[in-house]
Design an enzyme around this catalytic site. Sequence first.
Site, PDB file in Angstrom:
ATOM      1  N   SER A 147       0.844  -1.193   0.000  1.00  0.00           N
ATOM      2  CA  SER A 147       0.000   0.000   0.000  1.00  0.00           C
ATOM      3  C   SER A 147       0.877   1.238   0.000  1.00  0.00           C
ATOM      4  O   SER A 147       2.103   1.159   0.074  1.00  0.00           O
ATOM      5  CB  SER A 147      -0.904   0.013   1.235  1.00  0.00           C
ATOM      6  OG  SER A 147      -0.144   0.371   2.373  1.00  0.00           O
ATOM      7  N   LYS A 148       0.218   2.348  -0.073  1.00  0.00           N
ATOM      8  CA  LYS A 148       0.863   3.653  -0.089  1.00  0.00           C
ATOM      9  C   LYS A 148       1.916   3.799   1.032  1.00  0.00           C
ATOM     10  O   LYS A 148       2.936   4.443   0.867  1.00  0.00           O
ATOM     11  CB  LYS A 148      -0.252   4.695   0.081  1.00  0.00           C
ATOM     12  CG  LYS A 148       0.042   6.076  -0.424  1.00  0.00           C
ATOM     13  CD  LYS A 148      -0.095   6.235  -1.901  1.00  0.00           C
ATOM     14  CE  LYS A 148       0.937   7.251  -2.347  1.00  0.00           C
ATOM     15  NZ  LYS A 148       1.548   7.039  -3.582  1.00  0.00           N
ATOM     16  N   ARG A 149       1.613   3.184   2.164  1.00  0.00           N
ATOM     17  CA  ARG A 149       2.536   3.260   3.307  1.00  0.00           C
ATOM     18  C   ARG A 149       3.940   2.792   2.939  1.00  0.00           C
ATOM     19  O   ARG A 149       4.925   3.238   3.501  1.00  0.00           O
ATOM     20  CB  ARG A 149       2.041   2.339   4.429  1.00  0.00           C
ATOM     21  CG  ARG A 149       1.205   2.971   5.483  1.00  0.00           C
ATOM     22  CD  ARG A 149       0.817   1.944   6.534  1.00  0.00           C
ATOM     23  NE  ARG A 149       0.361   0.668   5.960  1.00  0.00           N
ATOM     24  CZ  ARG A 149       1.037  -0.461   5.995  1.00  0.00           C
ATOM     25  NH1 ARG A 149       2.200  -0.524   6.594  1.00  0.00           N
ATOM     26  NH2 ARG A 149       0.546  -1.560   5.449  1.00  0.00           N
TER      27      ARG A 149
END
Length: 493
Positions: free
Chosen positions: A253-255
């Site tokens: 994910s973006k994380r």
Amino acid sequence: MEVRVRYAPSPTGLQHIGGIRTALFNYFFARSKGGKFILRVEDTDRERYTEEALQDLYTTLDWLGVKWDEGPEIGGPYGPYIQSERFDLYREYADKLLEDGKAYRCFCTSERLEKLREEQKKGKKSLGYDRHCRNLTQEEVNAKISAGIPSVIRFKVPFEGKTSFEDVLLGKVTRKNKDISPDPVLLKSDGFPTYHLANVVDDHFMKISHILRAQEWIPSGALHVLLYEAFGWSPPVYCHLPMVMGKDGQKLSKRHGSTSVVEFREKGYLPEAIINYVSMVGWSYDDKREFFSREELEKLFSLEKINKAPGVFDYKKLEWFNGQYIRKKSMPELTGLVLPYLKKEGIISDPVTDKEMEIVEAMMPLMAERLHLLSDISKLSAFLFKDITDYDAAALVPKKMNTEGTIRVLEEILSVIGNVVNAGEEEAETIFRGIAEKLEVKLGSVLMPLRVAVTGSTVSPPIIGSIRLIGEEKTVERIKIALEKLKREVENG
Ligand code: GLU
Ligand code: ZN
């Protein structure tokens, strides 16, 4: 059986790593089997649809060099390939299920459904539609229709029993029917289909042989199988692909960093590197070979070699691949690729001047060695185009050395710099070694202050080559400015 596979994204967001991994596996599988790769746009969710996402889909696949055999723009025998252009078909097949008693009209208002959800939440009962309208009589239905009450069409999921499908990777996947969402909507009140209906109808009529898609769709699998049965069709072969994880074992994910392909592209990743690395996430040819061109994967890909375990997406590894592919480029090609980055950062003018172009061409062999991303070029090469007027004194002074020591190093270098500029690589190094011995410091402690003085940074292309690129005059000038800076430091304590 002819292999016909599809990539069927919903244009609701930018193409991300997981998505294109699915696209690539489908594409390579089709190619390796001499089959067809179909692109289908699943744009039934009009609220989340964006034009930008659709354009991004096309540009991303285009950039990767993934060409579809049937799909938007080029068409094909089973088109159109954009679901919003096929609504009549879905309506027809929803009606068919109605007629056959395999689906029913639901007239529940959104208020009722909302209230139901509230009550279920309070009572901690299983969430989902309570099948309120499943047993309306034909008269009741007709009356409601005549009264102009809007309705959706819901699919009758059996209360009991279980549904299974064979998955190439996972084997038999079975789900109890009571665990399948109770009576999902197939057609909304505005006549728009839901994902389930459109997906099944299209896979059938587009003669899809294998469904390769992310594992997050496994729960839909059983429902789809029930739909195929209700229509009297046989489902395609399923192959749910392992998830793509970050190094921490969480879903990518973006994380974890960039996930949209366009971001990777803007940072200066090459399509070759993305294709090669992304294909290795959850697939391998054997346990050794790492480098594959798109053309090779088109021949060598096989479903048998897909891993069951989740694939780990390692950003560092992708960066490493990218560096490798950068170094495979010819100098003219690489030059063409970095020019936009240099312009964008204002390192060179746009259009580039002849003088600048001369420098760019001269510097490329030196830069190529150090590039991980094309965008690295700006930081690495700025010193060739811009004067350095001030230095970070802390960067000039190597660890384990003090300011006075650094001044001595730079003064020594200054006294021999003319020889260095005119010397060969080895000879130049010998000169620097001589200085290191004389001052009883490490070679690195000689080269680092010089590197920072000449390039303004602790990270630079090979220093001897860099000096040659900017020439004796500028090198001397910069060392002098650096020396002044250090001397002022000493004076000020
Ligand atoms: N439109 C779905 C998606 O966005 C397709 C899933 C499938 O391949 O069935 O991934
Ligand atoms: Zn209802």
